[in-house]
Design a protein around this motif. Structure first.
Motif, mmCIF file in Angstrom:
data_model
loop_
_atom_site.group_PDB
_atom_site.id
_atom_site.type_symbol
_atom_site.label_atom_id
_atom_site.label_comp_id
_atom_site.label_asym_id
_atom_site.label_seq_id
_atom_site.Cartn_x
_atom_site.Cartn_y
_atom_site.Cartn_z
ATOM 1 N N SER A 62 0.830 -1.188 0.000
ATOM 2 C CA SER A 62 0.000 0.000 0.000
ATOM 3 C C SER A 62 0.868 1.242 0.000
ATOM 4 N N SER A 63 0.387 2.294 -0.651
ATOM 5 C CA SER A 63 1.096 3.564 -0.548
ATOM 6 C C SER A 63 0.518 4.378 0.612
ATOM 7 N N VAL A 64 -0.554 3.869 1.227
ATOM 8 C CA VAL A 64 -1.131 4.517 2.409
ATOM 9 C C VAL A 64 -0.547 3.839 3.648
ATOM 10 N N PRO A 65 0.228 4.592 4.445
ATOM 11 C CA PRO A 65 0.855 3.932 5.592
ATOM 12 C C PRO A 65 -0.119 3.622 6.714
ATOM 13 N N GLY A 66 0.245 2.661 7.554
ATOM 14 C CA GLY A 66 -0.517 2.413 8.773
ATOM 15 C C GLY A 66 -1.756 1.568 8.596
ATOM 16 N N LYS A 67 -1.836 0.842 7.499
ATOM 17 C CA LYS A 67 -3.040 0.062 7.238
ATOM 18 C C LYS A 67 -3.114 -1.244 8.036
ATOM 19 N N THR A 68 -1.975 -1.902 8.197
ATOM 20 C CA THR A 68 -2.015 -3.235 8.788
ATOM 21 C C THR A 68 -1.839 -3.162 10.300
ATOM 22 N N ARG A 69 -2.769 -3.708 11.058
ATOM 23 C CA ARG A 69 -2.668 -3.692 12.506
ATOM 24 C C ARG A 69 -2.578 -5.077 13.119
ATOM 25 N N SER A 70 -2.541 -6.076 12.294
ATOM 26 C CA SER A 70 -2.553 -7.442 12.825
ATOM 27 C C SER A 70 -1.172 -8.075 12.755
ATOM 28 N N LEU A 71 -1.028 -9.197 13.481
ATOM 29 C CA LEU A 71 0.151 -10.049 13.313
ATOM 30 C C LEU A 71 -0.243 -11.142 12.341
ATOM 31 N N ASN A 72 0.476 -11.220 11.235
ATOM 32 C CA ASN A 72 0.140 -12.210 10.215
ATOM 33 C C ASN A 72 1.187 -13.320 10.204
ATOM 34 N N TYR A 73 0.709 -14.553 10.396
ATOM 35 C CA TYR A 73 1.607 -15.707 10.460
ATOM 36 C C TYR A 73 1.618 -16.423 9.115
ATOM 37 N N TYR A 74 2.758 -16.330 8.433
ATOM 38 C CA TYR A 74 2.915 -17.010 7.145
ATOM 39 C C TYR A 74 3.693 -18.296 7.353
ATOM 40 N N LEU A 75 3.093 -19.405 6.986
ATOM 41 C CA LEU A 75 3.776 -20.692 7.102
ATOM 42 C C LEU A 75 4.671 -20.896 5.883
ATOM 43 N N VAL A 76 5.935 -21.241 6.144
ATOM 44 C CA VAL A 76 6.892 -21.487 5.061
ATOM 45 C C VAL A 76 6.973 -22.989 4.799
ATOM 46 N N HIS A 77 6.729 -23.361 3.558
ATOM 47 C CA HIS A 77 6.846 -24.747 3.134
ATOM 48 C C HIS A 77 8.108 -24.866 2.285
ATOM 49 N N LEU A 83 6.972 -17.124 9.230
ATOM 50 C CA LEU A 83 7.431 -15.747 9.145
ATOM 51 C C LEU A 83 6.285 -14.921 9.698
ATOM 52 N N VAL A 84 6.549 -14.178 10.761
ATOM 53 C CA VAL A 84 5.476 -13.422 11.404
ATOM 54 C C VAL A 84 5.616 -11.949 11.037
ATOM 55 N N ASP A 85 4.619 -11.468 10.313
ATOM 56 C CA ASP A 85 4.587 -10.078 9.871
ATOM 57 C C ASP A 85 3.976 -9.244 10.997
ATOM 58 N N LEU A 86 4.819 -8.460 11.670
ATOM 59 C CA LEU A 86 4.343 -7.648 12.799
ATOM 60 C C LEU A 86 3.731 -6.345 12.279
ATOM 61 N N PRO A 87 2.799 -5.759 13.047
ATOM 62 C CA PRO A 87 2.200 -4.508 12.570
ATOM 63 C C PRO A 87 3.257 -3.407 12.426
ATOM 64 N N GLY A 88 3.159 -2.645 11.351
ATOM 65 C CA GLY A 88 4.088 -1.532 11.121
ATOM 66 C C GLY A 88 3.981 -0.501 12.237
ATOM 67 N N TYR A 89 5.061 0.205 12.452
ATOM 68 C CA TYR A 89 5.066 1.208 13.529
ATOM 69 C C TYR A 89 5.531 2.550 12.987
ATOM 70 N N GLY A 90 5.519 3.556 13.870
ATOM 71 C CA GLY A 90 6.041 4.864 13.494
ATOM 72 C C GLY A 90 5.104 5.651 12.600
ATOM 73 N N TYR A 91 3.827 5.255 12.614
ATOM 74 C CA TYR A 91 2.847 5.973 11.796
ATOM 75 C C TYR A 91 2.294 7.129 12.620
ATOM 76 N N ALA A 92 2.604 8.361 12.195
ATOM 77 C CA ALA A 92 2.347 9.553 13.023
ATOM 78 C C ALA A 92 0.879 9.746 13.383
ATOM 79 N N LYS A 93 -0.030 9.331 12.491
ATOM 80 C CA LYS A 93 -1.446 9.632 12.728
ATOM 81 C C LYS A 93 -2.110 8.691 13.722
ATOM 82 N N ARG A 94 -1.343 7.780 14.296
ATOM 83 C CA ARG A 94 -1.934 6.837 15.231
ATOM 84 C C ARG A 94 -2.106 7.496 16.602
ATOM 85 N N SER A 95 -3.203 7.185 17.289
ATOM 86 C CA SER A 95 -3.461 7.811 18.587
ATOM 87 C C SER A 95 -2.554 7.204 19.653
ATOM 88 N N LYS A 96 -2.489 7.899 20.813
ATOM 89 C CA LYS A 96 -1.644 7.423 21.892
ATOM 90 C C LYS A 96 -2.104 6.053 22.384
#
Ligand SMILES: Nc1nc2c(ncn2[C@@H]2O[C@H](COP(=O)(O)OP(=O)(O)O)[C@@H](O)[C@H]2O)c(=O)[nH]1
Ligand SMILES: [Mg+2]
Length: 211
Positions: A62-77, A83-96
């Protein structure tokens, strides 16, 4: 799913999204070995996953930051690890309160996860170390978790810029940290990244479960 590329690769692998976790309550002890991926929103984490998987849209980019808030577990075969995709951080518009919730989830993930073999910290090759990246690195190092820094979007940089970013991270994390250069666009560093991921798993002592 395999693609023609896999047959030329010494590390054929396919990824499938197995679990999506949003809250502390949903977080469970998963006894399958894991390597986590973290990075600031928009750094190129989803693109990296797609490149590793040889897929165009396994992980949503996405070109829109801060969209993903979940932990996504990808199984490698066929290896059978996540591989666990952690939620992105450092998105300024997020509330405290959102930031606090994120912090709690991350702390819980790092402190109570015996199956975690390491953290891939995805960094922008063009930027000097940013505060949230350094905080993320510190969180992993506090848990003595092996850290693999990956400098992505290398295709957008001159050699000089890359050398400067590499040096800055090596100064922060130590001479053993060896940041890996990567580009999802040119696929530079893909094979090396697979190799390093498997090295994290094999040196972690995390038992590989039978597929
Ligand atoms: N040139 C270039 N662009 C990239 C690269 N990786 C990601 N991008 C672009 O950066 C933006 C954010 O990527 P995405 O993978 O969604 O970032 P995420 O928020 O960290 O998951 C998208 O527009 C991607 O096309 C790369 O290696 N090179
Ligand atoms: Mg993403």
């Amino acid at each position: 799913m395999t693609s023609p590329d896999d047959f030329q690769s010494p590390h054929p692998a396919s990824l499938s999204l197995e679990k999506t976790i949003y809250t502390l309550e949903q977080m469970e002890q998963i006894n399958v070995p894991q390597v986590a991926l973290a990075g600031r929103s928009n750094v190129g984490k989803s693109s990296m996953l797609n490149c590793l998987a040889n897929r165009k849209s396994l992980a949503k980019t996405s070109s829109v930051p801060g969209k993903t808030r979940s932990l996504n577990y990808y199984l490698v075969h066929p290896d059978h690890f996540y591989l666990v995709d952690l939620p992105g951080y450092g998105y300024a518009k997020r509330s405290k309160s959102e930031r606090n919730a994120w912090g709690n989830l991350m702390r819980r993930f790092f402190t109570s996860n015996k199956s975690l073999a390491g953290l891939i910290l995805i960094l922008d090759s063009r930027l000097p170390p940013q505060l949230p990246d350094r905080e993320m690195a510190a969180m992993a190092l506090e848990q003595s978790l092996p850290l693999l820094p990956v400098l992505t979007k290398a295709d957008k940089c001159t050699q000089r810029e890359i050398a400067a970013t590499k040096l800055a991270w090596t100064n922060l994390l130590g001479p053993e940290s060896r940041p890996l250069l990567f580009s999802a666009k040119t696929r530079q560093g893909r094979e090396m990244l697979w190799e390093q991921i498997r090295l994290l798993l094999s040196s972690s002592g995390t038992p590989m479960s039978e597929p």
